[in-house]
Enzyme design. Structure first.
Site, PDB file in Angstrom:
ATOM      1  N   SER A   1     -14.019 122.616 102.119  1.00  0.00           N
ATOM      2  CA  SER A   1     -15.220 123.404 101.829  1.00  0.00           C
ATOM      3  C   SER A   1     -16.426 122.479 101.818  1.00  0.00           C
ATOM      4  CB  SER A   1     -15.091 124.082 100.463  1.00  0.00           C
ATOM      5  OG  SER A   1     -16.337 124.593 100.011  1.00  0.00           O
TER       6      SER A   1
ATOM      7  N   TYR B   1     -13.812 121.766  91.544  1.00  0.00           N
ATOM      8  CA  TYR B   1     -13.532 122.358  92.854  1.00  0.00           C
ATOM      9  C   TYR B   1     -13.918 121.388  93.966  1.00  0.00           C
ATOM     10  CZ  TYR B   1     -13.688 125.659  96.785  1.00  0.00           C
ATOM     11  OH  TYR B   1     -13.492 126.293  97.992  1.00  0.00           O
TER      12      TYR B   1
END
Length: 319
Positions: free
Chosen positions: A161, A187
């Site tokens: 990501s 994350y």
């Protein structure tokens, strides 16, 4: 970090998975897609099945997986779509999936993940996002290594990501035991780990004909955003979310499919792709992680960090 032979393609951010795989024949090939019952995992699996591959959906919710498999078979006409259970944060579940695999594996798509969730720990005390997004997929790939090697010219897709820009892997406190937990940093760290895995796995496994690349699918409205809804959003983040150029799931799966099957990537590994092409170096924008954060951070491609993460990950899984 740029490369002199950066790969470009005729595709764009609007390209769909079906367009990328058009004309490619995967008959006789076998693929595993983790998280294949939701979001871009469904469309990744559907595209692979449409080209004739035998596809296994590795999922937490087997019932949802069975519904998805039936839908993929109905839309592609390919009956070779099956379902197997896996819980990536559970070492025994990952090991059981790998032990149950028989024969060669040509494509492994490490797609499943959790994003920016409240602090949660595994029974080992591991931070849950790192345990799920990185350690689970790392253990799965190691467990399936022989099957990938048997296939010859196998490919692994490591779904990362743009949020990797938010944090490198903080080796002296991976599991937030000393520092205050911050969901997006956790994350981001796990997504950096997904890129570093591609770098080191390609280096270690090139002799086995296995290449691994990382991908940024783009922003897609899926259940991955379940922790960024309603009252959880600040006014600033809400404004960004509302103006963000979201992709469809079909567009979001396109970069995974490029890395999984395109002849343009034969023998290519250890790289980061986005918008269906190889990314250039990251140039910081406003730091939100949700605006124009294209490119790959240098620390995510750092070979020393990649080798260190491999060793740390093996130690954790063996502990």
């Amino acid at each position: 970090m740029s490369t002199p032979d950066r790969i470009t393609t005729p595709f764009t951010r609007e390209t769909t998975a079906a367009e990328v795989i058009d004309g490619i024949d995967l008959a006789g090939r076998r693929a595993v897609v983790t998280g294949g019952a939701s979001g871009i995992g469904v469309e990744t699996a559907r595209a692979l099945a449409s080209a004739g591959a035998e596809v296994t959906l590795a999922v937490r919710n087997v019932e949802a997986g069975e519904r998805t498999a039936a839908d993929i078979t109905a839309t592609t006409g390919n009956p070779r779509v099956s379902v197997a259970p896996i819980e990536l944060a559970d070492r025994s579940s990952v090991a059981a999936f790998a032990a149950g695999w028989q024969g060669p594996l040509h494509i492994l798509v490490n797609n499943a993940g959790v994003m920016a969730e409240p602090l949660k720990r595994t029974p080992e005390g591991w931070e849950h996002q790192f345990a799920t997004n990185h350690l689970g997929h790392f253990g799965l790939a190691l467990g399936l290594h022989d099957a990938l090697a048997e296939a010859g010219n196998a490919r692994v897709v490591s779904v990362s990501s743009s949020a990797h820009h938010r944090s490198p892997v903080v080796f002296d406190d991976i599991h937030f035991e000393k520092r205050e937990y911050e969901p997006w940093s956790a994350y981001g760290q796990s997504k950096t780990a997904n890129v570093l895995f591609a770098v080191e796995a390609t280096k270690r496994w090139a002799g086995d004909g296995i290449t691994v690349n990382a991908v940024m699918p783009g922003g897609i409205r899926t259940n991955l955003q379940r922790h960024q809804q309603g009252d959880n959003l600040s006014p600033e983040l809400r404004a960004v979310m509302e103006s963000y150029p979201w992709k469809t799931t079909e567009q979001g799966a396109a970069t995974s499919i490029l890395v999984a099957v395109s002849p343009l990537l034969d023998g290519v590994g250890g790289r980061y792709f986005e918008d269906v092409t190889e990314a250039g170096p990251y140039v910081p924008s406003d730091g939100s992680g949700l605006t124009d954060d294209s490119g790959v951070s240098a620390y995510a491609l750092d070979p020393e960090a990649a080798a260190r993460l491999w060793d740390v990950s093996r130690e954790l899984l063996a502990s």
